[in-house]
Design a protein around this motif. Structure first.
Motif, short mmCIF file in Angstrom:
data_model
loop_
_atom_site.label_atom_id
_atom_site.label_comp_id
_atom_site.label_asym_id
_atom_site.label_seq_id
_atom_site.Cartn_x
_atom_site.Cartn_y
_atom_site.Cartn_z
N ALA A 40 11.92 -66.41 -22.49
CA ALA A 40 11.95 -66.32 -21.02
C ALA A 40 11.15 -65.13 -20.53
N LYS A 41 11.22 -64.00 -21.23
CA LYS A 41 10.46 -62.81 -20.82
C LYS A 41 8.96 -63.04 -20.98
N GLU A 42 8.56 -63.70 -22.07
CA GLU A 42 7.14 -64.01 -22.25
C GLU A 42 6.64 -64.94 -21.14
N THR A 43 7.45 -65.93 -20.80
CA THR A 43 7.08 -66.87 -19.74
C THR A 43 6.97 -66.16 -18.40
N LEU A 44 7.90 -65.24 -18.13
CA LEU A 44 7.85 -64.48 -16.90
C LEU A 44 6.58 -63.64 -16.82
N LEU A 45 6.20 -63.00 -17.93
CA LEU A 45 4.96 -62.23 -17.96
C LEU A 45 3.76 -63.13 -17.62
N THR A 67 -6.18 -51.35 -11.90
CA THR A 67 -5.81 -52.69 -12.33
C THR A 67 -5.01 -52.63 -13.64
N ILE A 68 -5.48 -51.81 -14.58
CA ILE A 68 -4.78 -51.65 -15.86
C ILE A 68 -3.42 -50.98 -15.63
N GLN A 69 -3.36 -49.99 -14.74
CA GLN A 69 -2.07 -49.35 -14.42
C GLN A 69 -1.07 -50.37 -13.89
N SER A 70 -1.51 -51.23 -13.00
CA SER A 70 -0.62 -52.27 -12.46
C SER A 70 -0.16 -53.21 -13.55
N GLN A 71 -1.08 -53.59 -14.41
CA GLN A 71 -0.73 -54.48 -15.52
C GLN A 71 0.32 -53.83 -16.43
N ILE A 72 0.15 -52.55 -16.72
CA ILE A 72 1.09 -51.82 -17.59
C ILE A 72 2.46 -51.73 -16.93
N ARG A 73 2.50 -51.42 -15.64
CA ARG A 73 3.79 -51.36 -14.93
C ARG A 73 4.52 -52.70 -15.02
N GLU A 74 3.78 -53.76 -14.76
CA GLU A 74 4.37 -55.10 -14.80
C GLU A 74 4.87 -55.42 -16.21
N PHE A 75 4.04 -55.13 -17.21
CA PHE A 75 4.41 -55.39 -18.60
C PHE A 75 5.67 -54.62 -18.98
N SER A 76 5.72 -53.34 -18.63
CA SER A 76 6.89 -52.51 -18.97
C SER A 76 8.15 -53.01 -18.29
N THR A 77 8.01 -53.42 -17.04
CA THR A 77 9.17 -53.93 -16.29
C THR A 77 9.76 -55.15 -16.97
N VAL A 78 8.91 -56.07 -17.38
CA VAL A 78 9.39 -57.32 -17.97
C VAL A 78 9.80 -57.13 -19.42
N SER A 79 9.01 -56.40 -20.20
CA SER A 79 9.28 -56.29 -21.64
C SER A 79 10.33 -55.24 -21.97
N GLY A 80 10.47 -54.23 -21.09
CA GLY A 80 11.37 -53.13 -21.39
C GLY A 80 10.76 -52.10 -22.33
N LEU A 81 9.49 -52.28 -22.70
CA LEU A 81 8.82 -51.33 -23.60
C LEU A 81 8.12 -50.23 -22.80
N PRO A 82 8.27 -48.97 -23.23
CA PRO A 82 7.53 -47.92 -22.56
C PRO A 82 6.05 -47.95 -22.96
N VAL A 83 5.18 -47.83 -21.98
CA VAL A 83 3.74 -47.81 -22.22
C VAL A 83 3.17 -46.58 -21.52
N ARG A 84 2.43 -45.79 -22.28
CA ARG A 84 1.80 -44.58 -21.73
C ARG A 84 0.30 -44.84 -21.59
N LEU A 85 -0.26 -44.51 -20.42
CA LEU A 85 -1.69 -44.68 -20.17
C LEU A 85 -2.37 -43.33 -20.11
#
Length: 190
Positions: A40-45, A67-85
């Protein structure tokens, strides 16, 4: 209509997570629900990428870094994984073809870290030079050996192909138990 689907999948994900928590007595059911939560999380992404995707970059409203910052925020929100840019250098005007391909490469590398690596953290680095841009996505996941099926998976082939189409190159390094690093460098043609 896409926003309705987005909300529906989000609610489905939350309900599946709650159901998985409530199945403490049935291990098989808990495992099955856990796999469904991941799906479900993959589908939401994927749905969110269709909704937001590259509109700001295509319209010229924002640059590659934003654009990459927005993508990372979205990815972190859905996946729950911390991503540092980390961003190095001043962003020049990035041609649309290079920007959209780097966005897709970042998307693929983040998805691979989430789906396959079992990572708990991801680092992304954008490095701008006057005549090129480099993107690096490094995870701390399980990694793989060079002769494994993962080394030639479809996602990595897509990354290499996108870089090659732009006259650039992609390197993937991975060590079992130590994570994976995807590095892509593409020229910025005027």
């Amino acid at each position: 209509q896409m926003c309705i689907r987005d909300r529906a999948i989000y609610m489905l994900t939350l309900n599946l997570e709650k159901a998985a928590e409530l199945t403490s007595g049935d291990q098989k059911l808990g495992q099955r629900l856990g796999r469904l939560v991941g799906l479900a999380k993959e589908t939401l992404l994927e749905v969110r990428h269709y909704i937001f995707d590259l509109k700001p970059l295509l319209s010229g409203d924002i640059g590659l870094t934003s654009t990459i910052q927005s993508q990372i925020r979205e990815f972190s929100t859905v996946s729950g994984l911390p991503v540092r840019l980390e961003v190095e250098g001043d962003e020049p005007k990035v041609p649309l073809a290079a920007g959209s391909s780097l966005y897709r490469i970042a998307q693929e590398a983040l998805a691979n870290a989430y789906r396959h690596a079992g990572a708990s953290a991801i680092d992304v680095r954008l490095a701008f030079q006057p005549d090129s841009v480099s993107l690096e996505v490094r995870d701390n996941g399980r990694g793989f050996s060079a002769d494994s099926a993962s080394a030639s998976g479809r996602g990595l082939r897509n990354i290499r192909q996108r870089a090659s189409e732009l006259g650039g190159h992609a390197d993937v390094s991975s060590v079992p138990g130590q994570g994976t690093t995807v590095r892509v460098t593409v020229p910025l043609r005027k």
